[in-house]
Design a protein around this motif. Structure first.
Motif, short mmCIF file in Angstrom:
data_model
loop_
_atom_site.label_atom_id
_atom_site.label_comp_id
_atom_site.label_asym_id
_atom_site.label_seq_id
_atom_site.Cartn_x
_atom_site.Cartn_y
_atom_site.Cartn_z
N LEU A 105 -43.76 -98.44 2.48
CA LEU A 105 -43.31 -99.72 3.01
C LEU A 105 -44.41 -100.77 2.86
O LEU A 105 -45.60 -100.44 2.91
N GLN A 106 -44.00 -102.01 2.73
CA GLN A 106 -44.98 -103.10 2.81
C GLN A 106 -45.55 -103.12 4.23
O GLN A 106 -44.82 -102.93 5.20
N ASP A 107 -46.85 -103.36 4.33
CA ASP A 107 -47.57 -103.39 5.61
C ASP A 107 -47.58 -102.03 6.30
O ASP A 107 -47.74 -101.95 7.52
N ALA A 108 -47.43 -100.96 5.51
CA ALA A 108 -47.61 -99.62 6.06
C ALA A 108 -49.09 -99.37 6.28
O ALA A 108 -49.96 -99.99 5.66
N VAL A 109 -49.39 -98.43 7.18
CA VAL A 109 -50.77 -98.02 7.43
C VAL A 109 -51.10 -96.91 6.43
O VAL A 109 -50.45 -95.85 6.42
N LEU A 110 -52.10 -97.16 5.60
CA LEU A 110 -52.41 -96.25 4.49
C LEU A 110 -52.64 -94.82 4.96
O LEU A 110 -52.16 -93.86 4.34
N SER A 111 -53.37 -94.67 6.05
CA SER A 111 -53.73 -93.32 6.50
C SER A 111 -52.50 -92.48 6.80
O SER A 111 -52.49 -91.26 6.58
N SER A 112 -51.43 -93.10 7.31
CA SER A 112 -50.24 -92.33 7.65
C SER A 112 -49.51 -91.85 6.41
O SER A 112 -48.86 -90.80 6.42
N ILE A 113 -49.59 -92.62 5.34
CA ILE A 113 -49.00 -92.19 4.06
C ILE A 113 -49.84 -91.08 3.44
O ILE A 113 -49.33 -90.02 3.05
N ASP A 114 -51.14 -91.30 3.39
CA ASP A 114 -52.02 -90.33 2.75
C ASP A 114 -52.09 -89.02 3.52
O ASP A 114 -52.10 -87.94 2.92
N ILE A 171 -33.37 -86.71 13.63
CA ILE A 171 -34.39 -87.77 13.59
C ILE A 171 -35.54 -87.38 14.52
O ILE A 171 -35.34 -87.09 15.69
N TYR A 172 -36.75 -87.38 13.97
CA TYR A 172 -37.96 -87.07 14.71
C TYR A 172 -38.79 -88.34 14.83
O TYR A 172 -38.95 -89.08 13.85
N THR A 173 -39.34 -88.61 16.01
CA THR A 173 -40.25 -89.75 16.16
C THR A 173 -41.52 -89.27 16.86
O THR A 173 -41.52 -88.23 17.53
N SER A 174 -42.59 -90.03 16.71
CA SER A 174 -43.86 -89.64 17.33
C SER A 174 -44.46 -90.80 18.09
O SER A 174 -44.15 -91.97 17.84
N GLY A 175 -45.37 -90.47 19.01
CA GLY A 175 -46.04 -91.46 19.84
C GLY A 175 -47.14 -92.19 19.08
O GLY A 175 -47.14 -92.27 17.86
N GLY A 176 -48.12 -92.70 19.83
CA GLY A 176 -49.08 -93.64 19.29
C GLY A 176 -50.04 -93.10 18.25
O GLY A 176 -50.56 -91.99 18.36
N SER A 177 -50.28 -93.91 17.24
CA SER A 177 -51.32 -93.73 16.24
C SER A 177 -51.39 -92.30 15.70
O SER A 177 -50.41 -91.79 15.18
N PHE A 178 -52.56 -91.65 15.84
CA PHE A 178 -52.75 -90.37 15.16
C PHE A 178 -52.00 -89.22 15.80
O PHE A 178 -52.11 -88.08 15.32
N SER A 179 -51.22 -89.47 16.82
CA SER A 179 -50.33 -88.41 17.31
C SER A 179 -49.27 -88.07 16.27
O SER A 179 -48.58 -87.06 16.40
N TYR A 180 -49.15 -88.92 15.22
CA TYR A 180 -48.22 -88.55 14.14
C TYR A 180 -48.62 -87.24 13.50
O TYR A 180 -47.79 -86.53 12.91
N LEU A 181 -49.91 -86.86 13.61
CA LEU A 181 -50.34 -85.58 13.05
C LEU A 181 -49.63 -84.42 13.75
O LEU A 181 -49.33 -83.40 13.12
#
Length: 322
Positions: A9-18, A160-170
């Motif tokens: 996505l445009q304006d995506a956070v690179l770290s979450s993609i990588d 559908i799965y969602t996650s909380g703040g920032s690096f909790s996506y890990l």
């Protein structure tokens, strides 16, 4: 083999993609090392071959375009950062494809604030959703049909799965790895990448910032009074008398403006004050409790754990270096 589409996505956070690409790539590597077949086929999917993100600081090369992906098994929506309304508009070309894939049984993993984009598709309406605690109030205002869950690290509902703040996506990525490659693989990845597995709540990370992005001036006055006098006994009758409002009208307006009842708001302000004391002072928990206006130890401990997910002792051990 599972087909995984990581949206660029445009304006995506690179770290979450990588990070998503790295973890699922390592899953394949570990599987091959164990004498098994790769688990998944991983693709960076965009609306154009090259997408600039972070104000042009990085460019991501996509190996597939959405129009070329007829079917996928798992869509990963990355974190986004900036003006959410503008980002949604900039990425609107993705929405019909995401909706179509979901209707054809693709699952969706949504990382942190990527939930703003996903909610714009309508797929989250009536469903539970986690997002960053600092963006939860803005999310509620933009998408009132979605059930925001403040404290959860992960939600799952109807594919559908969602996650909380920032690096909790890990933690969500580990959960998806377990679902697609098994518990043993999820544990291995958590160890190799040193990710704390099975965190359940983001409540202990949140900071209460009273919702004041509204135009109800008497309610703002009540909020400021609470925040300046939380150590004293504050009653609803006291506030209504001060503002010359009926109790029913005041409580209705307060809830609408702040997304908390009056009692919840007072509790959150007091708990936030205790949290700061636990982080930075040597005062006893009982002293801090009395400082903010509590006199019932059991009630205080119950409220504190409800708000933070931790006992006062656990919170101090986690955040205080004294």
């Amino acid at each position: 083999m599972k087909h995984i589409s990581i949206l660029v996505l445009q304006d995506a956070v690179l770290s979450s993609i990588d990070a998503t690409r790295q973890l699922f790539t390592r899953v394949n590597d570990f599987s091959v090392m164990q004498g098994k077949s790769p688990v998944c086929e991983i693709h960076l999917v965009g609306v154009s071959k090259d997408t600039a993100i972070n104000d042009g600081a990085y460019t991501i090369h996509c190996d597939q375009l959405i129009q070329d992906v007829e079917q996928t098994d798992l869509i990963i929506i990355p974190m986004i950062c900036g003006n959410f309304a503008n980002i949604i508009a900039a990425n609107k070309a993705f929405a019909p494809w995401v909706i179509k894939q979901y209707k054809h049984n693709a699952e969706i993993g949504c990382l942190c604030s990527g939930s703003f984009f996903l909610a714009s598709t309508g797929l989250l309406n009536g469903k539970a959703c986690a997002t960053h605690w600092a963006a939860a109030n803005e999310f509620r205002k933009m998408f009132p049909a979605v059930k925001v869950v403040d404290d959860k690290i992960i939600t799952y509902e109807q594919g559908i799965y969602t996650s909380g703040g920032s690096f909790s996506y890990l933690n969500l990525l580990l959960y998806l790895i377990e679902k697609n490659a098994g518990r043993e693989m999820s544990v291995l990845v958590s160890k190799m990448f040193e990710i704390e597995i099975e965190r359940k709540s983001q409540a202990s990370f949140s900071i209460f910032i009273g919702q004041k992005d509204h135009e109800d001036e008497p309610i703002k006055e009540a909020q400021e009074f609470i925040e300046n006098n939380y150590c004293e006994k504050i009653t609803i009758d006291q506030l209504t008398s001060m503002l010359a409002l009926s109790r029913r009208n005041f409580e209705r307006r307060f809830k609408k403006a702040t997304l908390n009842t009056v009692v919840e708001y007072i509790q959150r302000v007091r708990v936030e004050a205790v949290k700061k004391g636990l982080e930075s002072s040597r005062k006893t928990i009982i002293d801090l409790m009395y400082d903010v206006g509590y006199s019932d130890v059991k009630a205080f401990r119950t409220t504190f754990k409800k708000v933070t997910g931790l006992s006062p002792v656990e919170y101090r051990n986690k955040y205080c270096d004294n």
